[in-house]
Design a protein around this motif. Structure first.
Motif, mmCIF file in Angstrom:
data_model
loop_
_atom_site.group_PDB
_atom_site.id
_atom_site.type_symbol
_atom_site.label_atom_id
_atom_site.label_comp_id
_atom_site.label_asym_id
_atom_site.label_seq_id
_atom_site.Cartn_x
_atom_site.Cartn_y
_atom_site.Cartn_z
ATOM 1 N N PHE A 276 -6.306 -1.980 -4.846
ATOM 2 C CA PHE A 276 -5.278 -1.252 -4.449
ATOM 3 C C PHE A 276 -3.960 -1.892 -4.379
ATOM 4 C CE2 PHE A 276 -7.912 1.710 -1.395
ATOM 5 C CZ PHE A 276 -8.274 2.440 -2.523
ATOM 6 N N TRP B 275 -5.043 1.633 5.251
ATOM 7 C CA TRP B 275 -6.024 1.332 4.115
ATOM 8 C C TRP B 275 -6.391 -0.271 4.376
ATOM 9 C CZ3 TRP B 275 -9.468 3.631 1.610
ATOM 10 C CH2 TRP B 275 -9.466 5.113 1.195
ATOM 11 N N ARG C 210 -0.337 5.011 -0.668
ATOM 12 C CA ARG C 210 -1.476 4.813 0.515
ATOM 13 C C ARG C 210 -0.988 4.705 1.844
ATOM 14 N NH1 ARG C 210 -3.652 3.079 -4.341
ATOM 15 N NH2 ARG C 210 -5.465 4.068 -4.901
ATOM 16 N N SER C 211 -1.719 5.214 2.910
ATOM 17 C CA SER C 211 -1.389 4.645 4.173
ATOM 18 C C SER C 211 -1.567 3.016 4.276
ATOM 19 C CB SER C 211 -2.116 5.594 5.157
ATOM 20 O OG SER C 211 -2.017 4.946 6.513
ATOM 21 N N LEU D 102 0.703 -1.165 -0.131
ATOM 22 C CA LEU D 102 0.204 -0.132 -0.116
ATOM 23 C C LEU D 102 0.838 1.135 0.103
ATOM 24 C CD1 LEU D 102 -3.043 -0.977 2.597
ATOM 25 C CD2 LEU D 102 -3.086 -0.820 0.040
#
Length: 118
Positions: free
Chosen positions: A95, A78, A74-75, A69
């Motif tokens: 993702f 997620w 993204r963190s 991620l």
């Protein structure tokens, strides 16, 4: 197999980035081993080997997913989207399967550009 072992060597490394290949090769090998242990467990009438393996690979599985991620910008939080019924797991798979950010982000340099230790 090298991708699998590389993830296990970075057992609880939640920082940094992981390429798609690293994540999906680990997931594939992890799945195959789990299925084999399930079959063996049914044959010997106990699932203890599977549960031991699951417990041993839970943290590396989470760590490589968080690093994956991170590669997409993204963190790691997620991962919790998978808890949303029906749609959450699908969104998380999208993702995890999407291309990583080519530029350096707050989680590090692009792993495709950095030399591999594998």
């Amino acid at each position: 197999m090298n991708w699998y072992l590389a993830v296990l060597k970075n057992y609880a490394g939640f920082s940094g980035r992981a390429r798609r290949k690293e994540y999906w090769m680990f997931t594939l090998i992890n799945f195959v081993i789990a299925v084999v242990l399930q079959i063996v467990g049914f044959a010997i009438d106990t699932q203890v080997p599977y549960y031991i393996y699951f417990a041993a690979t839970l943290i590396p599985s989470l760590a490589v997913a968080v690093r994956r991620l991170h590669d997409t910008g993204r963190s790691g939080w997620w991962l919790l989207i998978a808890l949303v019924p029906l749609v959450g797991a699908i969104v998380l798979i999208v993702f995890l399967a999407s291309e990583g950010k080519p530029e350096t982000n707050e989680h590090g340099v692009n792993p495709k550009l950095s030399p591999q230790a594998v």
